[in-house]
Design a protein around this motif. Structure first.
Motif, PDB file in Angstrom:
ATOM      1  N   ALA A   1     -31.934 -14.090  -6.137  1.00  0.00           N
ATOM      2  CA  ALA A   1     -32.402 -15.242  -6.891  1.00  0.00           C
ATOM      3  C   ALA A   1     -33.675 -15.816  -6.292  1.00  0.00           C
ATOM      4  N   ARG A   2     -33.783 -15.777  -4.943  1.00  0.00           N
ATOM      5  CA  ARG A   2     -34.944 -16.308  -4.249  1.00  0.00           C
ATOM      6  C   ARG A   2     -35.277 -15.413  -3.077  1.00  0.00           C
ATOM      7  N   GLY A   3     -36.512 -15.543  -2.609  1.00  0.00           N
ATOM      8  CA  GLY A   3     -36.957 -14.752  -1.472  1.00  0.00           C
ATOM      9  C   GLY A   3     -38.359 -14.216  -1.700  1.00  0.00           C
ATOM     10  N   LEU A   4     -38.981 -13.754  -0.639  1.00  0.00           N
ATOM     11  CA  LEU A   4     -40.334 -13.229  -0.756  1.00  0.00           C
ATOM     12  C   LEU A   4     -40.377 -11.988  -1.645  1.00  0.00           C
ATOM     13  N   GLY A   5     -39.319 -11.199  -1.634  1.00  0.00           N
ATOM     14  CA  GLY A   5     -39.284 -10.019  -2.495  1.00  0.00           C
ATOM     15  C   GLY A   5     -39.345 -10.402  -3.963  1.00  0.00           C
ATOM     16  N   ILE A   6     -38.564 -11.406  -4.357  1.00  0.00           N
ATOM     17  CA  ILE A   6     -38.587 -11.884  -5.737  1.00  0.00           C
ATOM     18  C   ILE A   6     -39.929 -12.526  -6.063  1.00  0.00           C
ATOM     19  N   TYR A   7     -40.486 -13.267  -5.104  1.00  0.00           N
ATOM     20  CA  TYR A   7     -41.796 -13.898  -5.319  1.00  0.00           C
ATOM     21  C   TYR A   7     -42.864 -12.836  -5.554  1.00  0.00           C
ATOM     22  N   ILE A   8     -42.853 -11.780  -4.759  1.00  0.00           N
ATOM     23  CA  ILE A   8     -43.823 -10.696  -4.927  1.00  0.00           C
ATOM     24  C   ILE A   8     -43.631 -10.015  -6.282  1.00  0.00           C
ATOM     25  N   LEU A   9     -42.385  -9.797  -6.648  1.00  0.00           N
ATOM     26  CA  LEU A   9     -42.104  -9.137  -7.929  1.00  0.00           C
ATOM     27  C   LEU A   9     -42.590  -9.976  -9.097  1.00  0.00           C
ATOM     28  N   ASN A  10     -42.350 -11.277  -9.050  1.00  0.00           N
ATOM     29  CA  ASN A  10     -42.799 -12.156 -10.133  1.00  0.00           C
ATOM     30  C   ASN A  10     -44.328 -12.240 -10.181  1.00  0.00           C
ATOM     31  N   ALA A  11     -44.958 -12.313  -9.007  1.00  0.00           N
ATOM     32  CA  ALA A  11     -46.424 -12.368  -8.977  1.00  0.00           C
ATOM     33  C   ALA A  11     -47.024 -11.079  -9.519  1.00  0.00           C
ATOM     34  N   LYS A  12     -46.405  -9.963  -9.204  1.00  0.00           N
ATOM     35  CA  LYS A  12     -46.893  -8.679  -9.720  1.00  0.00           C
ATOM     36  C   LYS A  12     -46.765  -8.620 -11.240  1.00  0.00           C
ATOM     37  N   ASN A  13     -45.637  -9.077 -11.758  1.00  0.00           N
ATOM     38  CA  ASN A  13     -45.436  -9.064 -13.209  1.00  0.00           C
ATOM     39  C   ASN A  13     -46.395 -10.005 -13.934  1.00  0.00           C
ATOM     40  N   ASN A  14     -46.886 -11.036 -13.232  1.00  0.00           N
ATOM     41  CA  ASN A  14     -47.851 -11.971 -13.820  1.00  0.00           C
ATOM     42  C   ASN A  14     -49.293 -11.579 -13.523  1.00  0.00           C
ATOM     43  N   PHE A  15     -49.493 -10.377 -12.974  1.00  0.00           N
ATOM     44  CA  PHE A  15     -50.827  -9.859 -12.661  1.00  0.00           C
ATOM     45  C   PHE A  15     -51.590 -10.815 -11.737  1.00  0.00           C
TER      46      PHE A  15
END
Length: 268
Positions: free
Chosen positions: A213-227
């Motif tokens: 639900a949270r973490g740097l891995g999820i943050y990186i994944l969301n940032a990647k999906n948002n280009f």
């Protein structure tokens, strides 16, 4: 000749450390400067390759979100590493006291390191859910093996004369282990500790990729999906700083546990 005061010794040690680290610092600065110049001169879009300055600025502007996602990653890292440390220590004692267990378990542990994490992580999340447990287990899986091998190698490095002396004094096997084999393993243990801690944060981030639900891995994944490669690299920078801090902590613990060992030997 009067010995130099402790303050002079500490100052000399600090100066020597700065001298050793200066080439790496200058190389890093040169790399970042070349990166910045290339982005400015080439006109490449920030959505493809952001400049280091943009990464720092965007990371600062999004610092609250970054910090909110850093704490879960740090918790998973420390929890998994603690489990890894306890398991490696217990397994090394078992394998040292029972050679047949070493022959039986060591090939299994070696095989566990050949499993691709990209395939294992989703299964662990499927079995244990999206909470903290699967991330702790995956970090432990990534980090326990260097610790185990280092401890086993350290036990084998025990001076045979010391072991025979203790044996001649009717010392039991556990006493010989505690007084001779375990102290001999300390330098090897800290070498394995430094290797494992560099894998721990990466293992936690990869576990978060598989499901969290949270973490740097999820943050990186969301940032990647948002280009947003600038935010991806900002999170990568945070994970690198986190790894360096944990690595420095292991060096400090090593210095506190083995103050008798010269710093030059510890770095070899």
């Amino acid at each position: 000749m009067t010995p130099s005061p402790p303050s002079d010794s500490r100052r000399a040690a600090l100066l020597a450390a700065l001298t050793r680290g200066m080439p790496a610092f200058l190389a890093g600065c040169a790399f970042l400067a070349a990166w910045e110049v290339y982005v400015d001169l080439s006109g490449i879009k920030p959505s493809i390759l952001p400049a280091p300055s943009r990464i720092v600025i965007q990371g600062w502007l999004n610092r609250e979100a970054l910090m909110a996602n850093t704490w879960p990653t740090l918790g998973a890292t420390l929890g998994g590493f603690a489990l890894s440390l306890a398991f490696a220590f217990a397994a090394s004692i078992l394998m040292d006291f029972m050679p047949f267990m070493r022959r039986a378990l060591l090939p299994v542990f070696i095989a566990s390191q050949t499993l691709p994490l990209v395939a294992i992580a989703p299964l662990v999340v499927l079995w244990f859910g999206f909470g903290l447990v699967p991330k702790i287990l995956l970090v432990a899986l990534v980090t326990f093996f260097p610790l185990l091998v280092a401890l086993l190698q350290g036990y084998e490095s025990t001076d045979r004369d010391i072991a025979e002396l203790l044996n001649s004094m009717k010392a039991g096997r556990w006493r010989i282990f505690r007084l001779a084999r375990l102290p001999s393993a300390l330098p090897y243990f800290f070498a394995g500790l430094r290797i494992s801690i560099t894998y721990a944060v990466v293992g936690a981030i990869f576990a978060e990729y598989a499901g969290a639900a949270r973490g740097l891995g999820i943050y990186i994944l969301n940032a990647k999906n948002n280009f947003r490669p600038d935010l991806v690299l900002a999170a990568v920078l945070v994970s690198a700083v986190l790894t360096l801090c944990l690595f420095g902590l292991t060096l400090l613990i090593e210095r506190l546990v083995m103050p008798w060992q010269p710093s030059g030997e510890r770095r070899r």
